[in-house]
Enzyme design. Structure first.
Site, PDB file in Angstrom:
ATOM      1  N   ARG A 196     -11.869  14.727   8.098  1.00 46.64           N
ATOM      2  CA  ARG A 196     -12.980  15.109   6.720  1.00 46.64           C
ATOM      3  C   ARG A 196     -14.333  15.548   7.182  1.00 46.64           C
ATOM      4  NH1 ARG A 196     -11.788   9.740   4.185  1.00 46.64           N
ATOM      5  NH2 ARG A 196      -9.581   9.966   3.583  1.00 46.64           N
TER       6      ARG A 196
ATOM      7  N   GLY B 140     -11.275   7.118   8.249  1.00 44.83           N
ATOM      8  CA  GLY B 140     -12.091   7.443   7.176  1.00 44.83           C
ATOM      9  C   GLY B 140     -13.404   6.629   7.327  1.00 44.83           C
TER      10      GLY B 140
ATOM     11  N   HIS C 217     -18.755   1.121   7.873  1.00 47.11           N
ATOM     12  CA  HIS C 217     -17.206   0.903   7.983  1.00 47.11           C
ATOM     13  C   HIS C 217     -16.924   2.331   8.821  1.00 47.11           C
ATOM     14  CE1 HIS C 217     -12.940  -0.030   6.978  1.00 47.11           C
ATOM     15  NE2 HIS C 217     -13.038   1.305   7.436  1.00 47.11           N
TER      16      HIS C 217
ATOM     17  N   HIS D 132     -13.438   2.216   0.240  1.00 45.73           N
ATOM     18  CA  HIS D 132     -13.543   1.104   1.285  1.00 45.73           C
ATOM     19  C   HIS D 132     -14.050  -0.050   0.578  1.00 45.73           C
ATOM     20  CE1 HIS D 132     -13.720   4.251   4.671  1.00 45.73           C
ATOM     21  NE2 HIS D 132     -12.607   3.991   4.628  1.00 45.73           N
TER      22      HIS D 132
ATOM     23  N   GLY E 253     -12.491   0.672  13.170  1.00 48.65           N
ATOM     24  CA  GLY E 253     -12.054   0.978  14.416  1.00 48.65           C
ATOM     25  C   GLY E 253     -12.986   1.356  15.243  1.00 48.65           C
TER      26      GLY E 253
ATOM     27  N   GLU F 248      -9.285  -5.960   5.580  1.00 48.70           N
ATOM     28  CA  GLU F 248      -9.247  -5.662   4.166  1.00 48.70           C
ATOM     29  C   GLU F 248      -8.129  -6.257   3.510  1.00 48.70           C
ATOM     30  OE1 GLU F 248      -9.971  -1.062   3.797  1.00 48.70           O
ATOM     31  OE2 GLU F 248      -9.621  -1.684   5.811  1.00 48.70           O
TER      32      GLU F 248
ATOM     33  N   ARG G 289      -2.567  -2.099  -3.455  1.00 45.74           N
ATOM     34  CA  ARG G 289      -4.041  -1.380  -3.272  1.00 45.74           C
ATOM     35  C   ARG G 289      -3.832  -0.240  -4.162  1.00 45.74           C
ATOM     36  NH1 ARG G 289      -6.398   0.197   2.484  1.00 45.74           N
ATOM     37  NH2 ARG G 289      -8.238   0.979   1.592  1.00 45.74           N
TER      38      ARG G 289
ATOM     39  N   ASN H  62       0.912  -1.076  -0.078  1.00 48.33           N
ATOM     40  CA  ASN H  62       0.047  -0.004   0.213  1.00 48.33           C
ATOM     41  C   ASN H  62       0.691   1.375  -0.038  1.00 48.33           C
ATOM     42  OD1 ASN H  62      -1.919   1.871   0.383  1.00 48.33           O
ATOM     43  ND2 ASN H  62      -2.724   1.167   2.355  1.00 48.33           N
TER      44      ASN H  62
HETATM   45  P1  AMP Z   1      -9.516   2.908  11.932  1.00 50.55           P
HETATM   46  O1  AMP Z   1      -9.193   3.922  10.903  1.00 50.55           O
HETATM   47  O2  AMP Z   1     -10.263   1.774  11.182  1.00 50.55           O
HETATM   48  O3  AMP Z   1      -8.084   2.156  12.155  1.00 50.55           O
HETATM   49  O4  AMP Z   1     -10.402   3.447  13.156  1.00 50.55           O
HETATM   50  C1  AMP Z   1      -9.629   4.495  13.880  1.00 50.55           C
HETATM   51  C2  AMP Z   1     -10.565   5.106  14.972  1.00 50.55           C
HETATM   52  O5  AMP Z   1     -11.181   3.868  15.673  1.00 50.55           O
HETATM   53  C3  AMP Z   1     -10.177   6.085  15.718  1.00 50.55           C
HETATM   54  O6  AMP Z   1     -11.186   7.075  16.070  1.00 50.55           O
HETATM   55  C4  AMP Z   1     -10.036   5.259  17.149  1.00 50.55           C
HETATM   56  O7  AMP Z   1     -10.258   6.244  18.285  1.00 50.55           O
HETATM   57  C5  AMP Z   1     -11.240   4.281  17.126  1.00 50.55           C
HETATM   58  N1  AMP Z   1     -11.209   3.268  18.229  1.00 50.55           N
HETATM   59  C6  AMP Z   1     -10.044   2.401  17.999  1.00 50.55           C
HETATM   60  N2  AMP Z   1     -10.319   1.670  19.302  1.00 50.55           N
HETATM   61  C7  AMP Z   1     -11.249   2.047  19.947  1.00 50.55           C
HETATM   62  C8  AMP Z   1     -11.993   1.773  21.266  1.00 50.55           C
HETATM   63  N3  AMP Z   1     -11.596   1.126  22.110  1.00 50.55           N
HETATM   64  N4  AMP Z   1     -12.903   2.795  21.753  1.00 50.55           N
HETATM   65  C9  AMP Z   1     -13.369   3.754  20.695  1.00 50.55           C
HETATM   66  N5  AMP Z   1     -13.022   3.835  19.596  1.00 50.55           N
HETATM   67  C10 AMP Z   1     -11.751   3.102  19.167  1.00 50.55           C
END
Ligand code: AMP
Length: 402
Positions: A238, A209, A205, A177, A328, A383, A89, A7
């Protein structure tokens, strides 16, 4: 069979090596600050993390990664021959690519033509492919973030602008995504024991993002991101949807050029801009619980934005088999899921608050009440696994057709 996933960003190159017999990760890492001051290569395997001197350009970065992977002392490969294929990717497949493809010279020419649709990502994606091709004589496969959404009907993907302009300049919703939404659709088919072609889903999702996709009969029929990933939900940095006139207004009031305003809407808005504190859901939840009003407002706006978009897809997929939370935030934030699902009860969509709270991280969970007409799930996304599977399948078909 081992697959290397790449990536490539403008100054970074993330890599993962997967063993496709077991579908397990062998090693992963990131070449950071490529071409910048103090570049570094991070290498993770067997629970250890090592750092190495970084690279001046993408080609050097991939050469260094291959040296690390085959190092006698800490490497995970005896020789490069163990890598059977490379999956890349790629942000944008435009209207041309509706699925992952084997990268040929013709594909490379098409990718160059797609640069205007992803000016920030596509040059880096292409540089990553060229760098890998220069040092690895194996099949290379492109996996597009947009591909899963190629099935959207015209009425969903067109913007209501002059049709001649929309067609001439290919101004339309593409969606992103795709690998995550496709992976979750496949997982839900297994979980519900229903063929993909009969599945109706709303997939949220939610991460740094975020996008929501309406899946009807296993196919994406609408999604919240648009020509670029800026459209749709409020996100980490964003803004998501704003009246386009806001751009002109900001140009005037802050004396900024249009491209600076677009960058501002991508990088300084969303949770970060509203809270003035962080783009991170977890940090904002903590601060809001301590009484910070701007952090509370940012989280309320986020949940409201997600709620509205989920609701807008309810009649689009007719009767959804499930609403799925992933990413996340979707997988981890008890608070966000509860706030999002408040107000759906009169539609027969009912969260079991206890199950939502007591969920086990990293596992598939059913969090709807037994009385709910629509099942609500938390499903971890992967992914990379989807990308590695696509790469493997294309290479397998290639061998079979020889
Ligand atoms: P990602 O881009 O999918 O890696 O997601 C990142 C987001 O997931 C960030 O805003 C993190 O704060 C949130 N996140 C990860 N773990 C937790 C958690 N245990 N509780 C709340 N939000 C989380």
């Amino acid at each position: 069979m081992k697959v290397l996933l790449i990536n490539a960003g403008s100054s970074s190159l993330k890599y993962q090596l997967l063993d496709m017999k077991t579908e397990k990760l062998v090693a992963k890492g990131n070449c950071e600050k490529i071409g910048l001051k103090d570049p570094v290569i991070v290498y993770k395997h067997n629970g250890q993390t090592q750092e190495f001197e970084g690279a001046k350009n993408h080609e050097e970065a991939i050469s260094r990664v291959l040296q690390i992977l085959t190092n006698k002392e800490y490497g995970v490969l005896k020789s490069l021959d163990e890598i059977d294929a490379v999956g890349h990717r790629v942000l944008h497949g435009g209207e041309v690519y509706t699925n992952s493809v084997l990268i040929t010279p013709k594909v490379m020419k098409e990718l160059e033509k797609l640069v205007p649709l992803g000016p920030l990502h596509m040059p880096a994606n292409i540089a990553g492919i060229k760098a890998c091709q220069a040092v690895m004589n194996v099949p290379h496969v492109a996996i597009f973030d947009t591909a899963f959404h190629a099935t959207m009907p015209e009425k969903a993907y067109l913007y209501p602008i002059k049709l001649e302009d929309a067609k001439k300049f290919k101004i339309r919703k593409y969606g992103f995504h795709g690998s995550s939404h496709k992976f979750i659709t496949g997982e839900m088919s297994k979980i519900l024991g229903k063929p993909v072609g009969k599945l109706n889903l709303i997939i949220a999702h939610l991460g740094n993002g975020s996008s929501i996709t309406a899946v009807e009969n296993g196919k994406s029929v609408d999604t919240t991101m648009g020509l670029t990933p800026l459209q749709g939900l409020m996100m980490g940095t964003r803004s998501g949807d704003v009246d386009p006139t806001v751009v002109q207004y900001l140009c005037e009031k802050k004396n900024m050029a249009v491209d600076s305003v677009i960058s501002y809407l991508n990088k300084q808005c969303g949770l970060m801009g509203v809270s003035g504190f962080s783009s991170d859901n977890r940090e904002l939840t903590q601060k809001a619980q301590e009484g910070d009003e701007r952090c509370r407002l940012a989280l309320d706006m986020l949940a409201y934005s997600i709620k509205k978009h989920i609701a807008s897809y309810l009649p689009v997929v007719k009767k959804p088999d499930a609403i799925v939370f992933t990413g996340g935030i979707g997988e981890n934030s008890v608070e966000t899921r509860e706030e999002v699902l408040e107000g759906f009860e009169h539609l027969g969509i009912i969260l079991d608050k206890k199950k939502n709270k007591n969920f086990k991280r990293g596992e598939v969970q059913l969090i709807s009440s037994a009385k709910s007409n629509v099942k609500i799930y938390v499903v971890p996304t992967d992914e990379e696994l989807l990308m590695a599977r696509d790469t493997k399948n294309i290479v397998k078909n290639l061998k079979n057709s020889k």
